[in-house]
Design a protein around this motif. Structure first.
Motif, PDB file in Angstrom:
ATOM      1  N   UNK A  31       0.777  -1.215   0.000  1.00 51.48           N
ATOM      2  CA  UNK A  31       0.000   0.000   0.000  1.00 51.48           C
ATOM      3  C   UNK A  31       0.805   1.259   0.000  1.00 51.48           C
ATOM      4  N   UNK A  32       2.105   1.226   0.017  1.00 55.43           N
ATOM      5  CA  UNK A  32       2.891   2.439  -0.081  1.00 55.43           C
ATOM      6  C   UNK A  32       3.277   2.996   1.249  1.00 55.43           C
ATOM      7  N   UNK A  33       3.347   2.195   2.286  1.00 57.63           N
ATOM      8  CA  UNK A  33       3.656   2.667   3.615  1.00 57.63           C
ATOM      9  C   UNK A  33       4.693   1.748   4.230  1.00 57.63           C
ATOM     10  N   UNK A  34       5.314   2.215   5.294  1.00 57.60           N
ATOM     11  CA  UNK A  34       6.200   1.346   6.051  1.00 57.60           C
ATOM     12  C   UNK A  34       5.381   0.305   6.804  1.00 57.60           C
ATOM     13  N   UNK A  35       5.991  -0.816   7.047  1.00 59.56           N
ATOM     14  CA  UNK A  35       5.363  -1.831   7.874  1.00 59.56           C
ATOM     15  C   UNK A  35       5.682  -1.513   9.330  1.00 59.56           C
ATOM     16  N   UNK A  36       4.660  -1.139  10.104  1.00 69.20           N
ATOM     17  CA  UNK A  36       4.882  -0.791  11.509  1.00 69.20           C
ATOM     18  C   UNK A  36       5.022  -2.028  12.378  1.00 69.20           C
ATOM     19  N   UNK A  37       4.514  -3.154  11.894  1.00 70.82           N
ATOM     20  CA  UNK A  37       4.449  -4.356  12.707  1.00 70.82           C
ATOM     21  C   UNK A  37       5.770  -5.120  12.684  1.00 70.82           C
ATOM     22  N   UNK A  38       6.225  -5.529  13.857  1.00 74.33           N
ATOM     23  CA  UNK A  38       7.400  -6.395  13.965  1.00 74.33           C
ATOM     24  C   UNK A  38       7.144  -7.499  14.978  1.00 74.33           C
ATOM     25  N   UNK A  39       5.878  -7.872  15.144  1.00 73.85           N
ATOM     26  CA  UNK A  39       5.528  -8.937  16.073  1.00 73.85           C
ATOM     27  C   UNK A  39       5.363  -8.493  17.510  1.00 73.85           C
ATOM     28  N   UNK A  40       5.707  -7.229  17.817  1.00 71.19           N
ATOM     29  CA  UNK A  40       5.670  -6.728  19.187  1.00 71.19           C
ATOM     30  C   UNK A  40       4.244  -6.480  19.660  1.00 71.19           C
ATOM     31  N   UNK A  41       4.060  -6.343  20.980  1.00 72.69           N
ATOM     32  CA  UNK A  41       2.720  -6.129  21.530  1.00 72.69           C
ATOM     33  C   UNK A  41       2.072  -4.876  20.943  1.00 72.69           C
ATOM     34  N   UNK A  42       2.872  -3.814  20.742  1.00 71.15           N
ATOM     35  CA  UNK A  42       2.338  -2.577  20.203  1.00 71.15           C
ATOM     36  C   UNK A  42       1.754  -2.699  18.819  1.00 71.15           C
ATOM     37  N   UNK A  43       2.022  -3.798  18.102  1.00 69.53           N
ATOM     38  CA  UNK A  43       1.427  -4.001  16.783  1.00 69.53           C
ATOM     39  C   UNK A  43      -0.088  -4.111  16.873  1.00 69.53           C
ATOM     40  N   UNK A  44      -0.609  -4.443  18.031  1.00 73.32           N
ATOM     41  CA  UNK A  44      -2.046  -4.524  18.224  1.00 73.32           C
ATOM     42  C   UNK A  44      -2.721  -3.184  18.392  1.00 73.32           C
ATOM     43  N   UNK A  45      -1.965  -2.079  18.212  1.00 72.87           N
ATOM     44  CA  UNK A  45      -2.504  -0.728  18.371  1.00 72.87           C
ATOM     45  C   UNK A  45      -2.515   0.054  17.064  1.00 72.87           C
ATOM     46  N   UNK A  46      -2.140  -0.565  15.940  1.00 64.60           N
ATOM     47  CA  UNK A  46      -2.099   0.108  14.641  1.00 64.60           C
ATOM     48  C   UNK A  46      -1.190   1.330  14.668  1.00 64.60           C
ATOM     49  N   UNK A  47      -0.121   1.253  15.451  1.00 59.42           N
ATOM     50  CA  UNK A  47       0.894   2.307  15.606  1.00 59.42           C
ATOM     51  C   UNK A  47       0.440   3.461  16.497  1.00 59.42           C
ATOM     52  N   UNK A  48      -0.730   3.391  17.081  1.00 60.84           N
ATOM     53  CA  UNK A  48      -1.180   4.438  18.001  1.00 60.84           C
ATOM     54  C   UNK A  48      -0.292   4.458  19.243  1.00 60.84           C
ATOM     55  N   UNK A  49       0.186   5.645  19.609  1.00 59.90           N
ATOM     56  CA  UNK A  49       1.020   5.794  20.796  1.00 59.90           C
ATOM     57  C   UNK A  49       2.394   5.193  20.687  1.00 59.90           C
ATOM     58  N   UNK A  50       2.848   4.886  19.470  1.00 58.70           N
ATOM     59  CA  UNK A  50       4.099   4.142  19.286  1.00 58.70           C
ATOM     60  C   UNK A  50       5.302   4.838  19.904  1.00 58.70           C
ATOM     61  N   UNK A  51       5.354   6.175  19.851  1.00 62.99           N
ATOM     62  CA  UNK A  51       6.510   6.913  20.372  1.00 62.99           C
ATOM     63  C   UNK A  51       6.326   7.344  21.815  1.00 62.99           C
ATOM     64  N   UNK A  52       5.185   7.007  22.440  1.00 69.50           N
ATOM     65  CA  UNK A  52       4.917   7.452  23.813  1.00 69.50           C
ATOM     66  C   UNK A  52       4.705   6.306  24.788  1.00 69.50           C
ATOM     67  N   UNK A  53       4.472   5.108  24.280  1.00 72.68           N
ATOM     68  CA  UNK A  53       4.171   3.959  25.130  1.00 72.68           C
ATOM     69  C   UNK A  53       5.393   3.063  25.262  1.00 72.68           C
ATOM     70  N   UNK A  54       5.829   2.845  26.495  1.00 74.41           N
ATOM     71  CA  UNK A  54       7.019   2.023  26.746  1.00 74.41           C
ATOM     72  C   UNK A  54       6.650   0.901  27.702  1.00 74.41           C
ATOM     73  N   UNK A  55       6.213  -0.228  27.151  1.00 80.80           N
ATOM     74  CA  UNK A  55       5.874  -1.388  27.973  1.00 80.80           C
ATOM     75  C   UNK A  55       6.898  -2.511  27.836  1.00 80.80           C
ATOM     76  N   UNK A  56       7.758  -2.444  26.794  1.00 82.93           N
ATOM     77  CA  UNK A  56       8.792  -3.456  26.598  1.00 82.93           C
ATOM     78  C   UNK A  56       9.898  -2.857  25.723  1.00 82.93           C
ATOM     79  N   UNK A  57      11.032  -3.550  25.557  1.00 82.00           N
ATOM     80  CA  UNK A  57      12.177  -2.966  24.838  1.00 82.00           C
ATOM     81  C   UNK A  57      11.924  -2.644  23.371  1.00 82.00           C
ATOM     82  N   UNK A  58      10.840  -3.144  22.760  1.00 85.83           N
ATOM     83  CA  UNK A  58      10.580  -2.830  21.357  1.00 85.83           C
ATOM     84  C   UNK A  58      10.329  -1.347  21.126  1.00 85.83           C
ATOM     85  N   UNK A  59      10.126  -0.574  22.202  1.00 84.88           N
ATOM     86  CA  UNK A  59       9.918   0.864  22.057  1.00 84.88           C
ATOM     87  C   UNK A  59      11.105   1.542  21.388  1.00 84.88           C
ATOM     88  N   UNK A  60      12.316   0.957  21.479  1.00 82.07           N
ATOM     89  CA  UNK A  60      13.492   1.597  20.896  1.00 82.07           C
ATOM     90  C   UNK A  60      13.388   1.721  19.381  1.00 82.07           C
TER      91      UNK A  60
END
Length: 433
Positions: A31-60
């Motif tokens: 579709x012309x976009x980056x793939x935000x998903x890498x298997x991490x828990x945050x993938x279940x949020x459709x990238x919402x809060x990706x730069x503000x939510x730190x629940x595990x090391x995938x936030x880096x």
């Protein structure tokens, strides 16, 4: 939106041979976009809060500053698979023979690993190994668009050591160099039909190479109050330069042989630019159970549009100014997390990405379009030191019309991708020590 032709959503720029005789495709992102998903828990949020939510090391991967929120040592290991439906259908305007190519989207598995360690109350370090782009398109060899592309793949793996520092109780900063190893491969048919007067079997062109590029991720995390955090993160571009001798077989058209000699395909360079990105996110604790999240993002797709050199069997000539008219894209997403029990947490989110191309500029080697994401996930705390999670994302691309014309001969490939979609299923575990 991990191949690559559908990877259409990719952040890249490409300089190579394209169309007429063949097209060396760029990374295709769904579709012309980056793939935000890498298997991490945050993938279940459709990238919402990706730069503000730190629940595990995938936030880096999204905001290096988030490491300051993680106590002790933590390890997150994840896996996922991407599959879906990218199927082309011809219409009355099509001028090429051949079938419709079948479902071009391959299954693409992926893994990621993230580690964080709190040095002291202010400093933390981490490391991430992940692939946030890489899809593959594989059409039937004799499909109608075989002279534009038959098969292509680009797989990128990023290695990111990271350092984060808490300036005060409210503000943290993080930085990490992003070292990317990329693999690129394409196959395309060569039309040997000389001026339409001969009936020769197709030839074949294959190109394959790897490269290594370096960029960086930097981010800020600011606590507005006890319940609200804001994150701002920037990812620089990564320049990739593939250089290889294409494998060209069964070329029986003398004009094509002459054109190939003029183009010096013994040493073909393809320059790709993984785009720079920026994202602003917010995470707000509505109450002890509900957390609300949102993100706004930008991706520099306008640097991806120039793809040089065209050769045509029906009208000899070359061109080095094939501009695909790509434009920057914007992302918006909202989501929520619900802490159902002490052990069980649910995630859900919806996201939108604009298209990097207008309808008239869409191509079959990189069929990009605006996309919607619907995501959900669950996290279960087995004990104080171990969490397990599963996530699912639907990336809906919808209907994508295509009319792609060879500049020299004027022949058009015309049709559409109907109800195009990707499915991403992932899961993993986080250990805390």
């Amino acid at each position: 939106m991990s191949s690559t032709r559908s990877l259409a959503p990719r952040v890249i720029r490409l300089s190579a041979l394209t169309t007429a005789l063949w097209t060396l495709p760029g990374a295709s992102w769904a579709g012309g976009i980056l793939i935000y998903e890498a298997g991490q828990e945050g993938a279940g949020l459709a990238n919402a809060g990706a730069a503000a939510l730190a629940t595990d090391p995938s936030v880096l991967m999204n905001n290096p500053a988030g490491l300051t929120e993680l106590p002790g040592t933590q390890i997150s290991a994840n896996g996922q698979v991407i599959f879906g439906d990218i199927t082309f259908s011809r219409d009355a305007g099509n001028q090429f023979d051949g079938n419709e190519g079948g479902n071009a989207l391959q299954y693409l598995p992926g893994t990621s690993l993230f580690v964080s360690h709190q040095i002291n109350d202010q400093a933390s370090i981490g490391f991430g190994m992940y692939g946030n782009f890489g899809l593959a398109l594989d059409y039937d060899d004799d499909w109608a668009g075989r002279y534009f592309t038959q098969e292509s793949a680009i797989i990128g793996v990023s290695l990111q050591p990271t350092y984060a520092y808490k300036i005060n109780d409210d503000l943290s900063i993080g930085f990490g160099p992003r070292m990317m190893y990329a693999y690129y491969r394409t196959e395309v048919a060569v039309n040997n039909n000389l001026l339409g007067l001969a009936d020769r079997p197709d030839g074949q062109l294959e190109y394959e190479d790897t490269d290594f590029g370096v960029g960086f991720n930097i981010g800020l995390l600011y606590r507005l109050d006890e319940r609200t955090q804001v994150g701002l993160a920037y990812t620089s571009k990564v320049d990739l330069e593939f250089s290889d001798r294409p494998s060209v077989d069964d070329i029986s058209n003398p004009l094509l042989n002459l054109a190939l000699r003029r183009l010096d395909v013994d040493n073909l360079d393809i320059d790709m630019e993984v785009p720079q990105t920026a994202v602003l996110s917010i995470a707000h604790d509505l109450d002890p159970q509900w957390k609300l999240l949102a993100s706004l993002g930008w991706q520099d797709w306008s640097e991806f549009g120039n793809i040089g050199v065209e050769v045509d069997a029906d009208n000899f000539g070359t061109s080095r100014t094939v501009d695909r008219q790509y434009k920057d894209t914007w992302h918006a997403s909202v989501g929520a997390q619900y802490q159902a029990t002490h052990q069980l947490r649910w995630s859900m989110g919806v996201g939108y990405d604009s298209s990097a191309v207008d309808d008239e500029d869409r191509t079959v080697d990189n069929p990009m379009a605006e996309s919607w994401r619907l995501a959900a996930g669950v996290n279960y705390q087995v004990d104080e030191g171990l969490d397990l999670h599963m996530v699912y994302t639907l990336i809906w691309l919808g209907d994508m019309d295509v009319e792609q014309t060879k500049q020299r001969s004027g022949n058009s490939l015309s049709g559409s991708y109907d109800n195009a979609a990707l499915h991403v299923i992932g899961g993993g575990a986080t250990w805390r020590f």
